[in-house]
Scaffold this motif. Structure first.
Motif, PDB file in Angstrom:
ATOM      1  N   ASN A 108       1.702  11.922  -4.978  1.00  0.00           N
ATOM      2  CA  ASN A 108       2.859  11.465  -4.214  1.00  0.00           C
ATOM      3  C   ASN A 108       2.717  10.030  -3.711  1.00  0.00           C
ATOM      4  OD1 ASN A 108       4.361  14.164  -4.031  1.00  0.00           O
ATOM      5  ND2 ASN A 108       2.361  14.709  -3.195  1.00  0.00           N
ATOM      6  N   GLU A 268       2.865  15.986   3.233  1.00  0.00           N
ATOM      7  CA  GLU A 268       4.168  15.684   3.831  1.00  0.00           C
ATOM      8  C   GLU A 268       4.132  15.903   5.342  1.00  0.00           C
ATOM      9  OE1 GLU A 268       8.898  16.820   3.177  1.00  0.00           O
ATOM     10  OE2 GLU A 268       7.351  17.706   1.900  1.00  0.00           O
ATOM     11  N   ASN A 284       5.300   8.276  -0.841  1.00  0.00           N
ATOM     12  CA  ASN A 284       6.605   7.973  -1.432  1.00  0.00           C
ATOM     13  C   ASN A 284       7.687   8.906  -0.892  1.00  0.00           C
ATOM     14  OD1 ASN A 284       5.608   5.922  -3.067  1.00  0.00           O
ATOM     15  ND2 ASN A 284       5.151   7.312  -4.762  1.00  0.00           N
ATOM     16  N   GLY A 285       8.879   8.356  -0.723  1.00  0.00           N
ATOM     17  CA  GLY A 285      10.029   9.170  -0.325  1.00  0.00           C
ATOM     18  C   GLY A 285      10.159   9.437   1.158  1.00  0.00           C
ATOM     19  N   THR A 286       9.266   8.873   1.985  1.00  0.00           N
ATOM     20  CA  THR A 286       9.356   9.099   3.423  1.00  0.00           C
ATOM     21  C   THR A 286      10.119   7.951   4.085  1.00  0.00           C
ATOM     22  OG1 THR A 286       7.189   8.068   3.688  1.00  0.00           O
ATOM     23  CG2 THR A 286       7.253  10.463   3.561  1.00  0.00           C
TER      24      THR A 286
END
Length: 326
Positions: A108, A268, A284-286
């Protein structure tokens, strides 16, 4: 005699802490602020209720000095590190002091944010920019603003001798063609003060003792949200960044617990914990914390970790020729 007493006291302190740490399932050495270190440990223990964690907090150079003293005494204490920068972890890797672990959570993350052999992983992005007191006459937008006559005697910065992030910052700016080491000479000539860590800079600027400072992003952004008279600027030339990597010590007696800690801070849930504390998560994606601009608007200046490691001692000497650092 004083040297002997000091050395004996140091060994005694190591022995006393070692005895206490033996009761823990994991010992963390970290450069996080105390409250953040406790929150990180609390989150990990909540996710892993069978593991008890003890932790020690100090600046990255002090943490490394403590580790070296323990290793020389044959009494290593720490199991896992969560400290300022990848350059320091790279040094430990090259010295054979870290344990490789391929965390499944690495999928991730951008490959540039972790060691390909699994010796360390970045957990967040902590940039260094400019903080200023809202009562200051000048509203800086550039690193060059800090060497203007309006800022004479009004600038505070952390010392690279006390802060790993400060060393990375100095090395990064020194690599910018329009700045270089001459920029630090100009800062010194303009009366800037380099001493202690980022916390000292925050206190100095928030109190109005100094008008401007170089500081890691989350501190002034966090304090502004509490009502402090502060503004934080991402200078137009760009900012340096440290990534607070996590790594496992090769001599750990608690490898399984250490691996779980690495997985947690990269997970996460662990990244959400850093987000709540006001950090930019590395995963990534946070999202970014409240008070930060969008990711694409923050210009991160490049730094070659291998070169930074090779040049660290000379760079500290160069910095010290301009500043009587503490």
């Amino acid at each position: 005699m004083k040297t002997f007493v000091s050395a004996f006291a140091g060994l005694l302190a190591i022995a006393l802490f070692s005895s206490s740490a033996n009761a823990a399932d994991l010992v963390l050495y970290t450069s996080q602020p105390n409250a953040d270190a406790q929150a990180t440990v609390d989150g990990f223990m909540a996710a892993n209720p069978g593991i008890k964690v003890d932790w020690v907090r100090d600046g990255t150079p002090q943490i490394i000095a403590k580790l070296q003293a323990e290793m020389q005494a044959g009494a290593p204490v720490a199991d896992v590190l969560l400290i300022a920068d990848t350059v320091t972890l790279e040094r430990l890797k090259e010295a054979g002091k870290l344990l490789a672990y391929k965390s499944p959570e690495a999928a991730n993350y951008d490959a540039s944010l972790y060691d390909t052999d699994g010796y360390y992983y970045s957990t967040k992005l902590i940039t260094t920019g400019i903080v200023y007191n809202t009562a200051a006459a000048m509203k800086p937008a550039s690193w060059q603003d800090l060497v203007k006559p309006e800022a004479k005697g009004l600038v505070a910065m952390p010392s690279p001798l006390a802060s790993g992030a400060a060393l990375i910052h100095a090395q990064t700016l020194a690599g910018v063609g329009s700045l270089g080491w001459d920029y630090y000479k100009h800062l010194a000539d303009n009366g800037a003060i380099a001493s202690g860590g980022n916390g000292a800079v925050l206190k100095s600027v928030a109190s109005g003792e100094k008008a401007y400072g170089m500081i890691v992003d989350y501190m002034p952004i966090r304090e502004k949200a509490k009502g402090a008279p502060l503004e934080f600027v991402f200078p137009k030339e760009g900012v340096s960044a440290v990534t607070e990597p996590v790594g496992i010590l090769a001599g750990t007696q608690h490898a399984d617990a250490a691996r779980k800690f690495v997985d947690y801070v990269l997970s996460e849930k662990g990244q959400e914990g850093f987000l709540k504390l006001g950090y930019i998560p590395a995963r990534n994606g946070t999202p970014l914390p409240e008070g930060f601009p969008s990711r694409h608007s923050i210009k991160i200046l490049p730094l070659n970790a291998a070169d930074a490691l090779k040049n660290a001692d000379q760079d500290l000497k160069t910095f010290s020729t301009y500043f009587k650092s503490k």
